[in-house]
Write an enzyme that holds these catalytic residues in place. Structure first.
Site, PDB file in Angstrom:
ATOM      1  N   LYS A  22     -12.679   8.517   9.657  1.00 38.41           N
ATOM      2  CA  LYS A  22     -11.857   7.300   9.780  1.00 38.41           C
ATOM      3  C   LYS A  22     -10.834   7.264   8.646  1.00 38.41           C
ATOM      4  O   LYS A  22      -9.643   7.054   8.878  1.00 38.41           O
ATOM      5  CB  LYS A  22     -12.747   6.069   9.714  1.00 38.41           C
ATOM      6  CG  LYS A  22     -12.022   4.768   9.455  1.00 38.41           C
ATOM      7  CD  LYS A  22     -12.933   3.562   9.478  1.00 38.41           C
ATOM      8  CE  LYS A  22     -13.615   3.318   8.165  1.00 38.41           C
ATOM      9  NZ  LYS A  22     -12.819   2.644   7.138  1.00 38.41           N
ATOM     10  N   ASN A  23     -11.295   7.501   7.424  1.00 34.98           N
ATOM     11  CA  ASN A  23     -10.429   7.293   6.254  1.00 34.98           C
ATOM     12  C   ASN A  23      -9.435   8.421   6.018  1.00 34.98           C
ATOM     13  O   ASN A  23      -8.603   8.334   5.126  1.00 34.98           O
ATOM     14  CB  ASN A  23     -11.285   7.042   5.002  1.00 34.98           C
ATOM     15  CG  ASN A  23     -12.007   5.706   5.094  1.00 34.98           C
ATOM     16  OD1 ASN A  23     -11.731   4.913   5.992  1.00 34.98           O
ATOM     17  ND2 ASN A  23     -12.949   5.477   4.196  1.00 34.98           N
ATOM     18  N   CYS A 117     -12.011  -9.048   1.533  1.00 40.74           N
ATOM     19  CA  CYS A 117     -12.990  -8.810   2.614  1.00 40.74           C
ATOM     20  C   CYS A 117     -14.369  -8.993   2.003  1.00 40.74           C
ATOM     21  O   CYS A 117     -14.521  -9.323   0.837  1.00 40.74           O
ATOM     22  CB  CYS A 117     -12.789  -7.413   3.212  1.00 40.74           C
ATOM     23  SG  CYS A 117     -13.446  -6.120   2.200  1.00 40.74           S
ATOM     24  N   ARG A 122     -10.038  -6.920  -3.277  1.00 36.42           N
ATOM     25  CA  ARG A 122      -9.256  -5.757  -2.810  1.00 36.42           C
ATOM     26  C   ARG A 122      -7.744  -6.010  -2.849  1.00 36.42           C
ATOM     27  O   ARG A 122      -7.052  -5.982  -1.836  1.00 36.42           O
ATOM     28  CB  ARG A 122      -9.720  -5.337  -1.427  1.00 36.42           C
ATOM     29  CG  ARG A 122     -11.194  -4.989  -1.441  1.00 36.42           C
ATOM     30  CD  ARG A 122     -11.683  -4.444  -0.148  1.00 36.42           C
ATOM     31  NE  ARG A 122     -11.227  -3.067   0.059  1.00 36.42           N
ATOM     32  CZ  ARG A 122     -11.500  -2.388   1.172  1.00 36.42           C
ATOM     33  NH1 ARG A 122     -12.190  -2.975   2.138  1.00 36.42           N
ATOM     34  NH2 ARG A 122     -11.080  -1.146   1.331  1.00 36.42           N
ATOM     35  N   ASP A 306     -18.951   4.235  -0.687  1.00 40.24           N
ATOM     36  CA  ASP A 306     -19.216   4.060   0.753  1.00 40.24           C
ATOM     37  C   ASP A 306     -20.593   4.565   1.153  1.00 40.24           C
ATOM     38  O   ASP A 306     -21.001   4.379   2.295  1.00 40.24           O
ATOM     39  CB  ASP A 306     -18.153   4.791   1.582  1.00 40.24           C
ATOM     40  CG  ASP A 306     -16.805   4.111   1.471  1.00 40.24           C
ATOM     41  OD1 ASP A 306     -15.814   4.691   1.948  1.00 40.24           O
ATOM     42  OD2 ASP A 306     -16.739   3.025   0.874  1.00 40.24           O
ATOM     43  N   ARG A 398     -16.545  -0.057  13.726  1.00 42.85           N
ATOM     44  CA  ARG A 398     -15.269   0.245  13.074  1.00 42.85           C
ATOM     45  C   ARG A 398     -15.283   1.647  12.487  1.00 42.85           C
ATOM     46  O   ARG A 398     -14.247   2.288  12.354  1.00 42.85           O
ATOM     47  CB  ARG A 398     -15.001  -0.770  11.956  1.00 42.85           C
ATOM     48  CG  ARG A 398     -14.787  -2.174  12.440  1.00 42.85           C
ATOM     49  CD  ARG A 398     -14.279  -3.041  11.332  1.00 42.85           C
ATOM     50  NE  ARG A 398     -13.166  -2.391  10.639  1.00 42.85           N
ATOM     51  CZ  ARG A 398     -12.571  -2.912   9.575  1.00 42.85           C
ATOM     52  NH1 ARG A 398     -12.982  -4.057   9.078  1.00 42.85           N
ATOM     53  NH2 ARG A 398     -11.569  -2.298   8.980  1.00 42.85           N
TER      54      ARG A 398
HETATM   55  C1  EPZ Z   1     -10.559   3.152   0.462  1.00 46.36           C
HETATM   56  O1  EPZ Z   1     -10.272   1.773   0.365  1.00 46.36           O
HETATM   57  C2  EPZ Z   1     -11.475   3.308   1.667  1.00 46.36           C
HETATM   58  N1  EPZ Z   1     -10.779   2.856   2.871  1.00 46.36           N
HETATM   59  C3  EPZ Z   1     -12.750   2.492   1.446  1.00 46.36           C
HETATM   60  O2  EPZ Z   1     -13.605   2.740   2.544  1.00 46.36           O
HETATM   61  C4  EPZ Z   1     -13.432   2.985   0.180  1.00 46.36           C
HETATM   62  O3  EPZ Z   1     -14.568   2.192  -0.073  1.00 46.36           O
HETATM   63  C5  EPZ Z   1     -12.456   2.889  -1.002  1.00 46.36           C
HETATM   64  O4  EPZ Z   1     -11.245   3.616  -0.703  1.00 46.36           O
HETATM   65  C6  EPZ Z   1     -13.040   3.470  -2.279  1.00 46.36           C
HETATM   66  O5  EPZ Z   1     -13.405   4.799  -2.064  1.00 46.36           O
HETATM   67  C7  EPZ Z   1      -9.861   3.666   3.423  1.00 46.36           C
HETATM   68  O6  EPZ Z   1      -9.594   4.759   2.948  1.00 46.36           O
HETATM   69  C8  EPZ Z   1      -9.182   3.160   4.657  1.00 46.36           C
HETATM   70  P1  EPZ Z   1      -9.308   1.417  -3.409  1.00 46.36           P
HETATM   71  P2  EPZ Z   1      -9.119   1.260  -0.634  1.00 46.36           P
HETATM   72  O7  EPZ Z   1      -7.874   1.006  -3.393  1.00 46.36           O
HETATM   73  O8  EPZ Z   1      -8.097   2.300  -0.792  1.00 46.36           O
HETATM   74  C9  EPZ Z   1      -9.082  -1.894  -6.777  1.00 46.36           C
HETATM   75  C10 EPZ Z   1     -15.080   2.190   4.247  1.00 46.36           C
HETATM   76  O9  EPZ Z   1     -16.228   1.736   4.189  1.00 46.36           O
HETATM   77  N2  EPZ Z   1      -7.654  -1.962  -6.481  1.00 46.36           N
HETATM   78  O10 EPZ Z   1      -9.629   2.821  -3.771  1.00 46.36           O
HETATM   79  O11 EPZ Z   1      -8.706  -0.087  -0.165  1.00 46.36           O
HETATM   80  C11 EPZ Z   1      -9.942  -2.394  -5.628  1.00 46.36           C
HETATM   81  O12 EPZ Z   1     -10.087  -3.799  -5.695  1.00 46.36           O
HETATM   82  C12 EPZ Z   1     -13.994   1.620   3.372  1.00 46.36           C
HETATM   83  O13 EPZ Z   1     -14.730   3.155   4.978  1.00 46.36           O
HETATM   84  C13 EPZ Z   1      -6.853  -2.809  -7.228  1.00 46.36           C
HETATM   85  O14 EPZ Z   1      -7.332  -3.515  -8.113  1.00 46.36           O
HETATM   86  O15 EPZ Z   1      -9.926   1.125  -1.993  1.00 46.36           O
HETATM   87  C14 EPZ Z   1     -11.246  -1.673  -5.862  1.00 46.36           C
HETATM   88  O16 EPZ Z   1     -11.999  -2.384  -6.825  1.00 46.36           O
HETATM   89  C15 EPZ Z   1     -14.479   0.424   2.582  1.00 46.36           C
HETATM   90  N3  EPZ Z   1      -5.520  -2.869  -6.958  1.00 46.36           N
HETATM   91  C16 EPZ Z   1     -10.803  -0.321  -6.450  1.00 46.36           C
HETATM   92  O17 EPZ Z   1      -9.459  -0.528  -6.897  1.00 46.36           O
HETATM   93  C17 EPZ Z   1      -4.946  -2.099  -5.971  1.00 46.36           C
HETATM   94  O18 EPZ Z   1      -3.712  -2.188  -5.786  1.00 46.36           O
HETATM   95  C18 EPZ Z   1     -10.816   0.827  -5.466  1.00 46.36           C
HETATM   96  O19 EPZ Z   1     -10.115   0.392  -4.323  1.00 46.36           O
HETATM   97  C19 EPZ Z   1      -5.774  -1.244  -5.217  1.00 46.36           C
HETATM   98  C20 EPZ Z   1      -7.122  -1.180  -5.497  1.00 46.36           C
END
Ligand code: EPZ
Length: 420
Positions: A22-23, A117, A122, A306, A398
């Site tokens: 998916k990702n 969420c 996020r 994850d 999903r």
């Molecule tokens: C990706 O989400 C994945 N989703 C998530 O998978 C996964 O849990 C996550 O990466 C971490 O590995 C997809 O790839 C579609 P992040 P993403 O930006 O990119 C903070 C699943 O179960 N952050 O790496 O949205 C954020 O709050 C899903 O398949 C900021 O503060 O996650 C978090 O604490 C869930 N500011 C951390 O960084 C930003 O601008 C990591 O988030 C962006 C992120």
């Protein structure tokens, strides 16, 4: 709405085949906005989130066909809009991945700000910081993020304060249209980021360093549509490893990439699993009873957040106490209360979960709250004595392609039923 009903306590035995990730699919589909032409994707998983990104691309003007199972052809030659609507973004926050490509292609994007969420707030501030560093102007207006680059984009040095997977993908795609070189520091190193960069390079992009914490993009190269096979889903793979571990079963997992989830493999070996791996497959045999281990989630190549909920389900019946520290998301423990309903003994202290292993779980009705929490409850239900009903499995759909059918083929007594 459906529920998944499991009669637990059966050893799993047999083979499963992993679907496309998916990702990896979501950023790759967003990348079709970068240039016209037919992009053919194969090994595309049959998931709700894929339907959502397809609906979003169609909304923007893309022509999309699905000639056969697992194959999707996308052509954005007819791109007519740069706006991603609230209704679509609220169903899938990863819709924000269209920001970078739209900015690169059209010099602007108007995307509904993804709310938080179940697992955390996020924010996308780092995505926007990256676009701003390249000269774009971002403003919030009625819940929409308006991003404009009236004078075009220019190369920049961008540092991600926090490692962000989709932030790295989004800014990398925008940088393809920036004049000169853009350096991204403290990038995500996830396999899905490497996969996207590989696809962009095959499209004609000049990208170096994907898979490390520094990526350099030289913009302005002409891009063309390509054919891409989606890489296997390392989290689905890890979920089946957890299922074998908790049932003391033995699974052969096909069409996976062991190099993408070494931290998971090592942790489950520490729990007492026997795992052998080959080219595109692994074989995992669970122990009689898992050993307690400590887990710290962190960006790749560390143990993936994850997989935290699924690992916790296994450790709930381990011999001893495990300490789990979730360092990526501030609220990724929604599964704890539901695991307790199955008899798990888990004490929370801030971002740490102390999981005191119990000899066995007992079935109950539980509620899925998010994608990986639902997977965790399925894993726990496989071992719980009696019947477990997991409700609100739209969360599960999903990210998992008919997981109950794959588990049934390995001996689980599991079915999907309407939830009145
Ligand atoms: C990706 O989400 C994945 N989703 C998530 O998978 C996964 O849990 C996550 O990466 C971490 O590995 C997809 O790839 C579609 P992040 P993403 O930006 O990119 C903070 C699943 O179960 N952050 O790496 O949205 C954020 O709050 C899903 O398949 C900021 O503060 O996650 C978090 O604490 C869930 N500011 C951390 O960084 C930003 O601008 C990591 O988030 C962006 C992120």
């Amino acid at each position: 709405m459906d529920k998944i009903v499991i009669e637990g306590g059966r050893r799993l035995e047999g083979e499963v085949t992993i679907a496309g990730a998916k990702n990896a699919s979501l950023p790759a589909f967003a990348a079709t906005l970068l240039c016209p032409g037919p992009f053919t994707f194969t090994n595309v998983p049959d998931l709700k989130d894929i339907d959502t990104i397809i609906a979003l691309l169609k909304d923007l003007g893309a022509a999309i066909t699905r000639p056969e199972k697992g194959v999707v052809v996308v052509d954005t030659a007819g791109l007519k809009s740069y706006e991603a609507s609230y209704d679509l973004v609220r169903t899938m926050r990863a819709s924000c991945l269209v920001m970078g490509p739209l900015l690169a292609r059209m010099g602007k994007a108007r995307v509904s700000h993804p709310g938080g969420c179940a697992i955390g707030e996020r924010p996308i501030n780092l995505h926007l910081k990256g676009f701003g560093a390249m000269g774009a102007h971002t403003a919030l207006d009625e819940g929409y993020v308006n991003i404009t680059a009236n004078d075009g984009l220019h190369g920049a040095k961008i540092y991600f304060d926090i490692v962000t997977v989709t932030g790295t993908a989004n800014v990398m795609m925008a940088a393809l249209a920036a004049e000169g070189a853009t350096t991204l520091e403290n990038c995500a190193r996830e396999p899905e980021v490497v996969f996207l960069a590989d696809m962009l390079v095959r499209m004609g992009a000049d990208i170096k360093g994907a898979g490390t914490d520094r990526i350099v993009i030289t913009g302005g190269r002409p891009l063309k549509a390509v054919e891409t096979a989606i890489i296997p889903d390392r989290i689905e793979t890890g979920t089946f490893i957890a299922a074998a571990a908790i049932t003391g079963g033995s699974l052969r997992i096909n069409r996976c990439n062991p190099a993408d989830f070494e931290a998971v493999t090592i942790k489950f070996i520490e729990m007492g699993c026997t795992i052998t791996e080959g080219n595109g497959w692994i074989e995992v045999s669970g122990p009689k009873r898992p050993a307690a281990v400590d887990i710290e989630t962190a960006p790749h190549p560390s143990f993936p957040t994850d997989m935290q909920a699924q690992a916790m389900a296994v450790l709930a019946v381990a011999d001893g106490t495990s300490v789990i520290h979730e360092s990526v998301f501030e609220n990724r423990y929604m599964h704890v209360a539901e695991l307790r309903r199955l008899g798990a003994d888990i004490r929370m202290k801030g971002a740490n979960a102390f999981v005191h292993g119990v000899p066995g779980l007992s079935g109950a009705t539980v509620m899925a709250t998010d994608l990986r929490a639902s997977a965790s409850l399925i894993v726990a239900g496989l071992a719980a004595k009696g019947k477990t009903s997991v409700r609100r499995v739209y969360h599960l759909d999903r990210g998992y392609e008919r997981i109950e059918e794959k588990l049934k083929k390995t001996g689980a007594r599991i079915s999907r039923q309407p939830d009145k």
